[in-house]
Design an enzyme around this catalytic site. Structure first.
Site, PDB file in Angstrom:
ATOM      1  N   GLN A 114       0.848  -1.201   0.000  1.00  0.00           N
ATOM      2  CA  GLN A 114       0.000   0.000   0.000  1.00  0.00           C
ATOM      3  C   GLN A 114       0.882   1.249   0.000  1.00  0.00           C
ATOM      4  OE1 GLN A 114      -3.537  -0.799   2.925  1.00  0.00           O
ATOM      5  NE2 GLN A 114      -1.841  -2.101   3.538  1.00  0.00           N
ATOM      6  N   ASP A 117       6.232   4.519  -1.829  1.00  0.00           N
ATOM      7  CA  ASP A 117       7.600   5.042  -1.694  1.00  0.00           C
ATOM      8  C   ASP A 117       8.640   4.378  -2.592  1.00  0.00           C
ATOM      9  OD1 ASP A 117       7.972   2.556  -0.418  1.00  0.00           O
ATOM     10  OD2 ASP A 117       7.625   3.434   1.567  1.00  0.00           O
ATOM     11  N   HIS A 132      -1.484   1.349  -4.327  1.00  0.00           N
ATOM     12  CA  HIS A 132      -1.764   2.791  -4.283  1.00  0.00           C
ATOM     13  C   HIS A 132      -0.825   3.580  -5.194  1.00  0.00           C
ATOM     14  CE1 HIS A 132      -3.790   2.168  -0.092  1.00  0.00           C
ATOM     15  NE2 HIS A 132      -4.585   1.855  -1.091  1.00  0.00           N
ATOM     16  N   CYS A 143      -4.824   4.219 -20.869  1.00  0.00           N
ATOM     17  CA  CYS A 143      -4.261   2.903 -21.198  1.00  0.00           C
ATOM     18  C   CYS A 143      -3.424   2.319 -20.057  1.00  0.00           C
ATOM     19  CB  CYS A 143      -3.443   2.969 -22.486  1.00  0.00           C
ATOM     20  SG  CYS A 143      -1.849   3.787 -22.310  1.00  0.00           S
ATOM     21  N   CYS A 164      -1.068   6.826 -26.371  1.00  0.00           N
ATOM     22  CA  CYS A 164      -2.488   6.856 -26.776  1.00  0.00           C
ATOM     23  C   CYS A 164      -3.108   8.247 -26.716  1.00  0.00           C
ATOM     24  CB  CYS A 164      -3.298   5.874 -25.927  1.00  0.00           C
ATOM     25  SG  CYS A 164      -3.745   6.516 -24.310  1.00  0.00           S
ATOM     26  N   THR A 202       0.855  -3.027   8.662  1.00  0.00           N
ATOM     27  CA  THR A 202      -0.456  -2.490   8.281  1.00  0.00           C
ATOM     28  C   THR A 202      -1.545  -3.206   9.062  1.00  0.00           C
ATOM     29  OG1 THR A 202      -2.081  -2.266   6.483  1.00  0.00           O
ATOM     30  CG2 THR A 202      -0.510  -4.070   6.281  1.00  0.00           C
ATOM     31  N   ASN A 227       3.785  -6.498  13.200  1.00  0.00           N
ATOM     32  CA  ASN A 227       3.378  -5.116  13.434  1.00  0.00           C
ATOM     33  C   ASN A 227       3.891  -4.654  14.790  1.00  0.00           C
ATOM     34  OD1 ASN A 227       1.980  -2.617  13.327  1.00  0.00           O
ATOM     35  ND2 ASN A 227       0.276  -3.571  12.229  1.00  0.00           N
TER      36      ASN A 227
END
Ligand SMILES: [Zn+2]
Length: 260
Positions: A114, A117, A132, A143, A164, A202, A227
């Protein structure tokens, strides 16, 4: 955190679970970026805490006036400068390198992140799905072709796709923007093959990322959490390893190397 505070028993159970699986994937999030010195969005010192939350309809604003959005993006005094500066300076941490090791060992088959970076690719991971987007890239909205930031001329705004003619936007997925369909279908295809998922840095509560570990859980496959904090999915995970990914992941690699 020193080595002795890592729960050895849980670590070896995690290694055993990974070792017995045939198609291991990882899902990573902001916790890994923070360990590389990138400020979080929310919470103390967070970028949005300091600069205010970005508009929740960022994508609709872009579509309504792409030229204006581009001018804001290129403004050197704009609010996103601090984020882009910290992204440019960041380097992969031992957690990123451990995921590269797992891929080279033939254990890790795919990685969904996600994070925008670019640090997984910078570390050397090859099968990376950036759900993301990636801050170093631009993307054609028609495209889906990706371009490096300096590959597209910016004399006329918004820039147009050399292939395109479609409108070019930053690859980073804005609020209100659908996940690019090529990435999303890649994630879904990999998840269908997966029989063990590492969820790192996460809480995996934001969709569509949240759907991937949930799919594994429904199938009765193990999900292993790494985590710093307890998260919403901790109670549902087969094993939950508490600590920085930069400490836990290299330890896991070490144990797995001894096994293979
Ligand atoms: Zn295009």
């Amino acid at each position: 955190m020193n080595e002795t505070s890592v729960d050895r028993d849980k670590l070896s159970r995690a290694a055993e679970t990974i070792f017995k699986s045939t198609y291991v994937m990882a899902l990573t999030g902001a916790g890994m970026s923070v360990e590389s010195g990138i400020p979080p969005f929310r919470g103390p010192g967070g970028l949005w805490t300091k600069h205010g939350e970005p508009p929740m309809d960022g994508y609709q604003r872009f579509l309504a006036d792409p030229k204006k959005s581009w001018e804001e993006r290129l403004n050197p005094r704009g609010p996103m400068v601090e984020l882009r500066e910290s992204l440019r300076k960041a380097v992969p941490n031992p957690g990123h390198h451990a995921l590269v090791d797992l891929e080279k060992m033939g254990i890790l088959k795919a990685l969904i992140t996600q994070n925008v970076d670019n640090l997984h690719k910078a570390a050397g991971s090859s099968n990376v799905l950036e759900i993301h987007g990636n801050f170093t890239l631009l993307r054609c909205l028609d495209c889906n072709a990706r371009y490096q930031n300096d590959e597209v001329p910016l004399e006329t705004l918004p820039p147009r796709c050399p292939q395109c003619g479609g409108i070019i936007k930053s690859d980073g997925v804005a609020f209100g923007e659908p996940i690019p369909r090529d990435v999303l279908s890649g994630c879904q295809n990999e998840t269908l093959k997966c029989d063990c998922m590492l969820v790192i840095g996460t809480s995996a509560t934001v969709y569509p990322a949240a759907a991937f570990p949930q799919h594994l859980m429904r199938q009765g496959h193990p999900v292993i959490e790494v985590n710093l904090y307890e998260s919403e999915i901790t109670p549902m995970c087969r094993i939950s390893l508490k600590g920085p990914s930069g400490v836990i992941m290299p330890e896991l690699v070490k144990i797995l190397r001894e096994k293979s």
